[in-house]
Design a protein around this motif. Structure first.
Motif, short mmCIF file in Angstrom:
data_model
loop_
_atom_site.label_atom_id
_atom_site.label_comp_id
_atom_site.label_asym_id
_atom_site.label_seq_id
_atom_site.Cartn_x
_atom_site.Cartn_y
_atom_site.Cartn_z
N LEU A 4 0.83 -1.21 0.00
CA LEU A 4 0.00 0.00 0.00
C LEU A 4 0.86 1.26 0.00
O LEU A 4 0.56 2.24 -0.71
CB LEU A 4 -0.93 -0.01 1.22
N LEU A 5 1.93 1.26 0.78
CA LEU A 5 2.79 2.44 0.84
C LEU A 5 3.53 2.66 -0.48
O LEU A 5 3.75 3.80 -0.89
CB LEU A 5 3.78 2.32 2.01
N ALA A 6 3.91 1.57 -1.13
CA ALA A 6 4.56 1.70 -2.44
C ALA A 6 3.58 2.28 -3.46
O ALA A 6 3.92 3.17 -4.24
CB ALA A 6 5.08 0.34 -2.91
N LEU A 7 2.35 1.79 -3.43
CA LEU A 7 1.32 2.29 -4.34
C LEU A 7 1.03 3.76 -4.05
O LEU A 7 0.89 4.58 -4.97
CB LEU A 7 0.05 1.46 -4.19
N ALA A 8 0.97 4.12 -2.76
CA ALA A 8 0.71 5.51 -2.38
C ALA A 8 1.82 6.45 -2.83
O ALA A 8 1.59 7.63 -3.10
CB ALA A 8 0.53 5.60 -0.86
N ALA A 9 3.04 5.93 -2.91
CA ALA A 9 4.17 6.75 -3.34
C ALA A 9 4.25 6.87 -4.87
O ALA A 9 5.18 7.50 -5.39
CB ALA A 9 5.47 6.16 -2.81
N GLY A 10 3.29 6.25 -5.56
CA GLY A 10 3.27 6.34 -7.02
C GLY A 10 4.12 5.32 -7.72
O GLY A 10 4.35 5.41 -8.92
N ARG A 11 4.61 4.30 -6.95
CA ARG A 11 5.43 3.27 -7.56
C ARG A 11 4.58 2.04 -7.87
O ARG A 11 3.60 1.75 -7.16
CB ARG A 11 6.58 2.85 -6.63
N ASP A 12 4.95 1.31 -8.89
CA ASP A 12 4.30 0.05 -9.19
C ASP A 12 4.89 -1.01 -8.26
O ASP A 12 6.10 -1.28 -8.32
CB ASP A 12 4.52 -0.37 -10.65
#
Length: 386
Positions: free
Chosen positions: A80-88
């Motif tokens: 979730l945190l990776a997705l929130a940071a705009g990363r795939d």
């Protein structure tokens, strides 16, 4: 492709501000949930909450990682945190299939990033397909049964806690009071009698500590979390200062790394750090100098913290026993406590979606390591003004 936030679905527009948003969310047959950029539920529609077997208001503000199996919690939070940071995210959605209606997030969830018109991340959208009528009925029944079970367990815990705080403390207070009266007349006792009296008072003190620890253990699961950025280094410094105050004659060498900031409940994390440092302190009793190091490293969106000591250590074949209540690998003369502190520590870490483990070598020392969601860095002032 990341989703663009329609105006009526902007996370900051709560129900009180936009009745149409609330009506649309509640009317959807599919499960829809909005999550903030730190992985906490912001809003959940009834269809989504039913799939979890929870009420929407019970989820809001809680970490999503608490709604998956403990083995998947850290991976889900990192996703979730990776997705929130705009990363795939490098891996697919990590949660395995959970029993619907049992509080576990189904594996069929579809997460996506919500961006505003300027392209800035604003939240996460989790979606579940509509349940079939038969499945919906089964979920409702499971929810009713689960609520009844949870309420029964809560009542049992309350009775247990009440019994500990009142029924067990009453005879203990009597023992302590009469022992204190005898101590005032210790001149009338011979050496053997004074030794017996001292043993009674020491046992009463240990029993009082055990009661307090049992109460702490019972409260860990029941307490509501209030997640916020927490500086573990600051908590470690305070805990070590208290230990030093209790034993000022002991020489201490401690090294606490800066920047150990995680996202969690400060009260429970204070208890976690205190338990682990007290464990390191006690098992350094045979050393001339207490040497403890608190270090950490960020791995993606998780902070991995290690608390190392140079104490007596233990055999790694029995490492898992350490985290079970009342399990001890050492005797009291080697620094062993009541056998509950590490069980409390692991449960706190698991409630925050992390994991706790130990590494040790007899005669060399031990390292207790845990992973928790890392606090997000403060936005750059230039970005805020953009």
């Amino acid at each position: 492709m990341p989703a663009v936030v329609p105006p009526m679905f902007a996370p900051e527009r709560a129900a009180a501000e936009d009745p149409l948003y609330r009506l649309a969310l509640q009317s959807l047959a599919g499960g829809v949930a909005i999550v903030d950029l730190e992985g906490r539920w912001l809003d959940v529609n009834p269809a989504f909450a039913r799939r979890l077997g929870r009420e929407p208001q019970a989820l809001r503000g809680q970490p999503v990682a608490l709604s998956v199996a403990p083995a998947d919690a850290a991976a889900v939070q990192a996703y979730l945190l990776a997705l929130a940071a705009g990363r795939d995210p490098a891996e697919p959605w990590p949660a395995r299939e959970g029993g619907e209606g049992e509080g576990l997030l189904p594996a069929a969830v579809s997460p996506s990033l919500l961006r505003d018109a300027g392209g800035r991340p604003r939240g996460l959208l989790l979606q579940l397909p509509p349940a079939s009528p038969r499945s919906e009925q089964a979920l409702r029944q499971a929810l009713v049964e689960r609520d009844a079970t949870v309420q029964a367990q809560a009542r049992q815990q309350e009775v247990f806690a009440y019994g500990i705080s009142h029924d067990l403390r009453a005879p203990l207070r009597a023992i302590e009071n009469f022992a204190a009266l005898l101590a005032r007349q210790s001149a009338a006792l011979d050496a053997t009698g004074r030794d017996h009296l001292q043993r009674i008072r020491a046992a009463a003190t240990r029993m009082a500590g055990l009661i307090d620890a049992l109460l702490d253990l019972s409260r860990v699961d029941r307490a509501q979390l209030a997640p916020a950025p927490v500086d573990l280094g600051l908590l470690a410094g305070l805990a070590l200062a208290e230990l030093q105050e209790l034993e000022p004659a002991r020489a201490v060498e401690c090294d606490i790394a800066p920047g150990l900031v995680v996202h969690g409940d400060e009260r429970q994390l204070r208890m976690l750090v205190t338990q682990l440092l007290r464990n390191a302190w006690n098992f350094s009793a045979e050393r001339e100098r207490v040497r403890i190091a608190v270090a950490g490293e960020r791995v993606d969106d998780v902070l991995r913290v290690a608390i190392r000591d140079h104490g007596s250590g233990f055999d790694m074949r029995y490492a898992e026993k350490l985290f079970e209540p009342f399990q001890r690998l050492h005797g009291p003369e080697q620094g062993s406590g009541n056998g509950i502190g590490l069980a409390i520590a692991r449960r706190i870490v698991e409630r925050h979606g992390g994991r706790l483990w130990a590494q040790s070598e007899p005669g060399v020392g031990s390292s207790f390591q845990f992973e928790l969601p890392a606090a997000q860095a403060a936005p750059d002032p230039d970005e805020r003004s953009a």
